[in-house]
Design a protein around this motif. Structure first.
Motif, mmCIF file in Angstrom:
data_model
loop_
_atom_site.group_PDB
_atom_site.id
_atom_site.type_symbol
_atom_site.label_atom_id
_atom_site.label_comp_id
_atom_site.label_asym_id
_atom_site.label_seq_id
_atom_site.Cartn_x
_atom_site.Cartn_y
_atom_site.Cartn_z
ATOM 1 N N MET A 21 9.034 31.926 -34.762
ATOM 2 C CA MET A 21 11.003 31.787 -35.054
ATOM 3 C C MET A 21 10.913 33.452 -35.295
ATOM 4 N N ASP A 22 10.203 34.239 -34.269
ATOM 5 C CA ASP A 22 10.513 35.329 -34.680
ATOM 6 C C ASP A 22 11.810 35.480 -33.803
ATOM 7 N N ALA A 23 11.903 37.208 -34.069
ATOM 8 C CA ALA A 23 12.639 37.764 -32.893
ATOM 9 C C ALA A 23 12.251 37.497 -31.231
ATOM 10 N N ALA A 24 11.756 37.257 -30.329
ATOM 11 C CA ALA A 24 11.632 36.449 -29.654
ATOM 12 C C ALA A 24 11.515 34.694 -29.333
ATOM 13 N N ARG A 25 11.298 34.525 -29.943
ATOM 14 C CA ARG A 25 11.467 32.813 -30.491
ATOM 15 C C ARG A 25 9.790 32.084 -29.704
ATOM 16 N N SER A 26 8.546 33.196 -30.039
ATOM 17 C CA SER A 26 7.549 32.889 -29.319
ATOM 18 C C SER A 26 7.129 31.825 -29.801
ATOM 19 N N TRP A 27 6.213 31.337 -29.056
ATOM 20 C CA TRP A 27 4.829 30.378 -29.566
ATOM 21 C C TRP A 27 3.761 30.757 -29.133
ATOM 22 N N ALA A 28 2.860 29.686 -30.492
ATOM 23 C CA ALA A 28 1.604 30.113 -30.093
ATOM 24 C C ALA A 28 0.805 28.340 -30.529
ATOM 25 N N SER A 29 -0.346 28.424 -30.485
ATOM 26 C CA SER A 29 -1.537 27.484 -30.677
ATOM 27 C C SER A 29 -2.058 27.366 -31.797
ATOM 28 N N ALA A 30 -2.070 28.596 -32.721
ATOM 29 C CA ALA A 30 -2.566 28.342 -33.653
ATOM 30 C C ALA A 30 -2.587 29.431 -35.149
ATOM 31 N N ALA A 40 -3.165 35.806 -38.996
ATOM 32 C CA ALA A 40 -3.695 35.588 -37.670
ATOM 33 C C ALA A 40 -2.559 34.668 -36.774
ATOM 34 N N VAL A 41 -1.494 35.314 -35.984
ATOM 35 C CA VAL A 41 -0.803 33.978 -35.259
ATOM 36 C C VAL A 41 -1.392 33.853 -33.627
ATOM 37 N N GLY A 42 -1.674 33.447 -32.555
ATOM 38 C CA GLY A 42 -2.391 33.467 -31.416
ATOM 39 C C GLY A 42 -3.021 32.145 -30.820
ATOM 40 N N THR A 43 -3.404 32.560 -29.921
ATOM 41 C CA THR A 43 -4.101 31.449 -29.581
ATOM 42 C C THR A 43 -5.140 30.449 -29.792
ATOM 43 N N ASP A 44 -5.776 29.369 -29.976
ATOM 44 C CA ASP A 44 -7.162 28.845 -30.172
ATOM 45 C C ASP A 44 -8.435 30.031 -30.798
ATOM 46 N N HIS A 510 17.432 36.485 -49.152
ATOM 47 C CA HIS A 510 16.769 37.695 -49.655
ATOM 48 C C HIS A 510 15.394 37.309 -49.237
ATOM 49 N N LEU A 511 14.685 36.658 -48.863
ATOM 50 C CA LEU A 511 13.723 35.989 -48.865
ATOM 51 C C LEU A 511 12.903 36.384 -47.700
ATOM 52 N N ASP A 512 12.808 38.170 -47.749
ATOM 53 C CA ASP A 512 12.297 38.519 -46.043
ATOM 54 C C ASP A 512 10.845 38.166 -45.641
ATOM 55 N N GLU A 513 9.871 38.232 -46.502
ATOM 56 C CA GLU A 513 8.778 37.799 -46.103
ATOM 57 C C GLU A 513 8.593 36.328 -45.486
ATOM 58 N N THR A 514 9.799 35.743 -46.166
ATOM 59 C CA THR A 514 9.321 34.660 -45.347
ATOM 60 C C THR A 514 10.607 34.002 -43.031
ATOM 61 N N GLY A 515 10.301 32.841 -43.623
ATOM 62 C CA GLY A 515 11.249 32.908 -42.786
ATOM 63 C C GLY A 515 11.292 32.585 -40.887
ATOM 64 N N THR A 516 9.838 33.013 -40.897
ATOM 65 C CA THR A 516 8.863 33.496 -39.462
ATOM 66 C C THR A 516 7.359 33.264 -39.701
ATOM 67 N N LEU A 517 6.970 32.644 -39.114
ATOM 68 C CA LEU A 517 5.713 33.010 -38.975
ATOM 69 C C LEU A 517 4.518 34.245 -38.121
ATOM 70 N N GLU A 518 4.543 35.902 -38.407
ATOM 71 C CA GLU A 518 4.538 36.189 -38.623
ATOM 72 C C GLU A 518 3.273 37.176 -39.420
ATOM 73 N N VAL A 519 2.331 37.740 -38.815
ATOM 74 C CA VAL A 519 0.940 38.047 -39.265
ATOM 75 C C VAL A 519 1.899 39.129 -40.487
ATOM 76 N N GLY A 520 1.322 38.968 -41.547
ATOM 77 C CA GLY A 520 1.357 40.090 -42.952
ATOM 78 C C GLY A 520 2.925 38.962 -43.617
ATOM 79 N N LYS A 521 2.915 37.671 -43.138
ATOM 80 C CA LYS A 521 4.366 37.266 -44.314
ATOM 81 C C LYS A 521 3.477 36.396 -45.106
ATOM 82 N N LEU A 522 4.206 35.818 -46.199
ATOM 83 C CA LEU A 522 3.957 35.001 -46.639
ATOM 84 C C LEU A 522 3.019 33.971 -46.085
ATOM 85 N N ALA A 523 2.254 32.473 -46.372
ATOM 86 C CA ALA A 523 2.184 31.894 -45.297
ATOM 87 C C ALA A 523 2.942 30.290 -45.892
#
Ligand SMILES: [Zn+2]
Length: 563
Positions: A21-30, A40-44, A510-523
Motif C-alpha cells: 500500500m505504498d504510493a505505487a501500490r507495489s506488491w512483494a512476497s516477503a 526488509a520488503v521484497g522477494t523471498d 496522524h500515525l505516519d509511521e504506519t499505514g503502509t508496509l515499507e522499510v523503516g515503518k512500524l510493523a
C-alpha cells in the motif's frame, strides 16, 4: 540508514502476497521485522537473507499480508460494554430480537437492569418497537435498549414507571416521547428524551469501562485492527455526554490501560465538544491533551457532532425533508452546533493543533463543517491538523470538490452504503432525488479527496473486511446477490477500499509511521487467511484474519497462522 543486515530479523513472513500500500501500490512476497520495525520488503530470496537461527519464519503459502487496519471512527469502549450486556447487533427480524432478549434475561437473573441494545429500526413497523412486547419478556426489571444508531431508545413499562414518564410528561426540548393518540408513551424515546430514563441507570463504573475496553481491544485485534480513533471521549473529571451517564468515562479507560502499558492498539481520542458551551471549553482540551496522552493513547482530536440522522429527520439538510406523499415539509432537521460560533471555534482549535473530527450526515451539516474548515484555512493558512468529516451520508454535488480544495479527509462508514430497510423505507422516500447524493465514495476519490474508513461500531459491525465488501459491492452482506447495488457508479475498487482502511485512516490518525508496509515503518500488519484479491476465493467479507501484529508483537494469532 546503517546497514544492519548482519543482525538477523525477529520475524520473517515469506511466500505470500504482501500488499505494501505504498504510493505505487507495489506488491512483494516477503517482509522482515526486527524489533518494532520493518527492515526488509521484497522477494523471498532477498528477504530470506535476514533469517537467523532464532528468527520466527511464517510461510504464508500465498496468503495476503496488509498493513494493520485502522478504524477512523468507532466507539470501542461502548462496543465492549454492549458485548458484555444484551447485545442485539447483527440480529435480523423482530422475532429473533425478542428471542435474544429473552435468552439474555434468562441467563442474567440477578441483573437489576436489562441494558445493552443494538436492535435495528428496519425490523419494526415505522422503525419503532413497543413497550408491551418488552413487558411480556421483562415484566419486572427496568429495560433500556437503544437502537443500533443510538438515536432512539426502547424501554419497558417498568422503566417508564420508575422515571415517572406518563401521558402528562412534556417532551424535552431536545427530544420526543413517542405516544399513542391518547398521549400514552409507546415505549420509544427519541434523541434527548432517552435521558428521562437513562439518568436512572446505574453509572458505568471506571472498572466496567476498563473491562469493556480490554474486551473490545482483543476483539478488534482478531479482526486485524491495530489502531483506531475513538469518536467520543468524555472527560474523566466531569462526565457529560450524549448517551451514557455515569462516573466512568472513555478517558478513564484509556488512561488506565495506557498507564499500565496494556493498550496494545494505537488510539487517537476525539474529545467531545459540549454543545451547550462555547470557546471556554477549549482550554480544558489543551489541559486534557497534555495530561492524558500516555503511551499509545493520544488525545489530539475534538469531536464536533453537527447533526442527527435522516431516519428520524434530525440530520441537517439544505432543503426540507419530504412527507410520506413526497411533498416538502417545513423541516430541514437542525444543526446541533451553532454554525456562526463554529466558524470561530474551529479556527481556534486548528490554531492550537487540534484535529476537528465532524459528525455530519445531512448535506447541510457537511456544508457547515466545510465552511468552518474554510474559515480555519483563511485564519491560519494550511495546518497539519487534518480535519475529517465522518458519515458523509448526503453531500451536495457542489461540495464534493471542496474536500480536496480544503484538505478535508472524507471519513466513510461504508457498511451503510446499501439498500436495506432503513435505507429503502425510512430514508429514500423522505429525501426524494437527493437519495442519489448518498455515500459518494467514487466521486470523492475522483475529485482527489483523501478517503479514510471506519465502522462507527457499535452502530455497525467493526469487521473491516465486511465493510470493504460493501464499499466495493454496495450490497448488504445479509443479501449477497439478492439486491441491486446502491448507486453502483459510486462503488470503489478493493485496492482503494484497502487503502482507505490502512494508509487513509493512518493519515487521519496522524500515525505516519504506519499505514503502509515499507522499510523503516512500524510493523503493524495483518496476515489474512487467503489471497484477498483472488475474486474466486469467495466474498471479501468472508475473509478471516490469521494474525495481527502491532509494532512487530503478535496481538492476535489464529491457530492457522504458522500451520
Ligand atoms: Zn459515531
Amino acid at each position: 540508514m546503517p546497514d544492519r543486515s548482519d543482525v538477523p530479523a525477529d520475524l520473517v513472513l515469506t511466500g505470500g502476497r504482501v500488499a505494501t500500500m505504498d504510493a505505487a501500490r507495489s506488491w512483494a512476497s516477503a517482509l522482515a521485522v526486527r524489533g518494532e520495525r520493518i527492515v526488509a520488503v521484497g522477494t523471498d530470496r532477498a528477504v530470506g537473507t535476514h533469517i537467523g537461527p532464532s528468527t520466527r519464519v511464517i510461510d504464508l503459502r500465498g496468503r495476503t499480508v496488509t498493513p494493520g487496519f485502522q478504524d477512523a471512527h468507532g466507539h470501542p469502549v461502548h462496543g465492549g460494554l454492549v458485548r458484555m450486556r444484551c447485545d442485539l447487533h447483527g440480529i435480523i427480524g423482530a422475532a429473533a430480537t425478542y428471542a435474544a432478549i429473552a435468552a439474555y434475561v434468562a441467563a442474567h437473573p440477578a441483573e437489576p437492569w436489562i441494558l445493552g441494545g443494538g436492535w435495528s429500526m428496519a425490523d419494526f413497523p415505522g422503525g419503532m418497537p413497543r413497550r408491551e412486547e418488552l413487558d411480556r419478556i421483562v415484566p419486572d426489571r427496568p429495560t433500556v435498549l437503544p437502537n443500533r444508531d443510538g438515536h432512539g431508545t426502547w424501554v419497558n413499562s417498568r422503566a417508564l414507571e420508575l422515571a415517572g414518564v406518563t401521558a402528562e410528561t412534556p417532551d424535552p426540548p431536545d427530544g420526543r416521547i413517542e405516544r399513542d393518540p391518547d398521549g400514552t408513551p409507546t415505549g420509544m424515546l427519541h434523541e434527548g428524551a432517552s435521558e428521562l430514563v437513562e439518568r436512572l441507570v446505574p453509572a458505568d463504573t471506571p472498572a466496567d469501562l476498563e473491562a469493556a475496553l480490554v474486551d473490545a481491544q482483543s476483539y478488534l485485534h482478531t479482526l486485524g485492527i491495530t489502531a483506531w480513533q475513538d469518536a467520543i471521549v468524555r472527560p474523566a473529571s466531569s462526565p457529560q455526554g450524549p448517551t451514557v451517564s455515569g462516573s466512568g468515562t472513555e478517558e478513564h479507560a484509556y488512561v488506565a490501560l495506557a498507564s499500565r502499558g496494556e493498550l496494545t492498539a494505537r488510539v487517537v481520542g476525539a474529545m467531545w465538544w459540549q454543545r451547550d458551551r462555547g470557546a471556554d471549553q477549549i482550554e480544558e482540551f489543551v489541559e486534557r491533551r497534555a495530561r492524558t496522552s500516555i503511551g499509545r493513547y493520544r488525545a489530539t482530536s475534538v469531536k464536533l457532532m453537527m447533526d442527527g440522522v435522516l431516519e428520524n429527520f434530525t440530520g441537517a439538510m439544505l432543503d426540507p425533508y419530504l412527507d410520506a406523499h413526497g411533498r416538502p415539509t417545513a423541516n430541514r432537521g437542525m444543526l446541533q452546533i451553532d454554525p456562526v460560533g463554529l466558524r470561530e471555534w474551529v479556527p481556534a482549535l486548528d490554531a492550537l493543533g487540534f484535529q476537528p473530527h465532524f459528525h455530519a450526515i445531512g448535506d447541510g451539516a457537511v456544508r457547515a463543517a466545510l465552511d468552518a474548515v474554510e474559515a480555519a484555512r483563511a485564519a491560519n493558512g494550511r495546518s497539519d491538523t487534518r480535519p475529517h468529516i465522518a458519515h458523509i451520508q448526503v453531500i451536495h454535488p457542489d461540495d464534493i470538490g471542496r474536500f480536496r480544495a480544503l484538505d478535508v479527509a472524507a471519513n466513510a462508514q461504508p457498511y451503510w452504503a446499501c439498500h436495506e430497510g432503513q435505507m429503502d423505507d425510512l430514508t429514500i422516500p423522505f429525501i426524494g432525488d437527493r437519495w442519489r447524493w448518498q455515500y459518494p465514495f467514487r466521486s470523492l476519490l475522483d475529485a482527489g479527496a483523501v478517503l479514510a474508513m471506519g465502522s462507527d461500531w457499535s452502530v455497525s459491525t467493526p469487521d473491516p473486511l465486511l465493510e470493504m465488501e460493501l464499499a466495493v459491492e454496495r450490497v448488504w452482506d445479509g443479501n449477497r446477490g439478492g439486491r441491486e447495488p446502491l448507486l453502483p457508479d459510486e462503488r470503489i475498487d478493493l485496492v482503494d477500499a484497502l487503502a482507505a482502511f490502512t494508509a487513509g485512516s493512518a493519515y487521519v490518525n496522524h500515525l505516519d509511521e504506519t499505514g503502509t508496509l515499507e522499510v523503516g515503518k512500524l510493523a503493524d500488519l495483518v496476515v489474512l487467511d487467503r489471497d484477498l484479491f483472488d475474486r474466486g476465493a469467495g466474498a471479501i467479507g468472508e475473509t478471516r484474519v490469521d494474525g495481527t501484529f502491532v509494532g512487530g508483537i503478535p496481538a492476535f494469532e489464529a491457530p492457522g497462522l504458522d500451520a
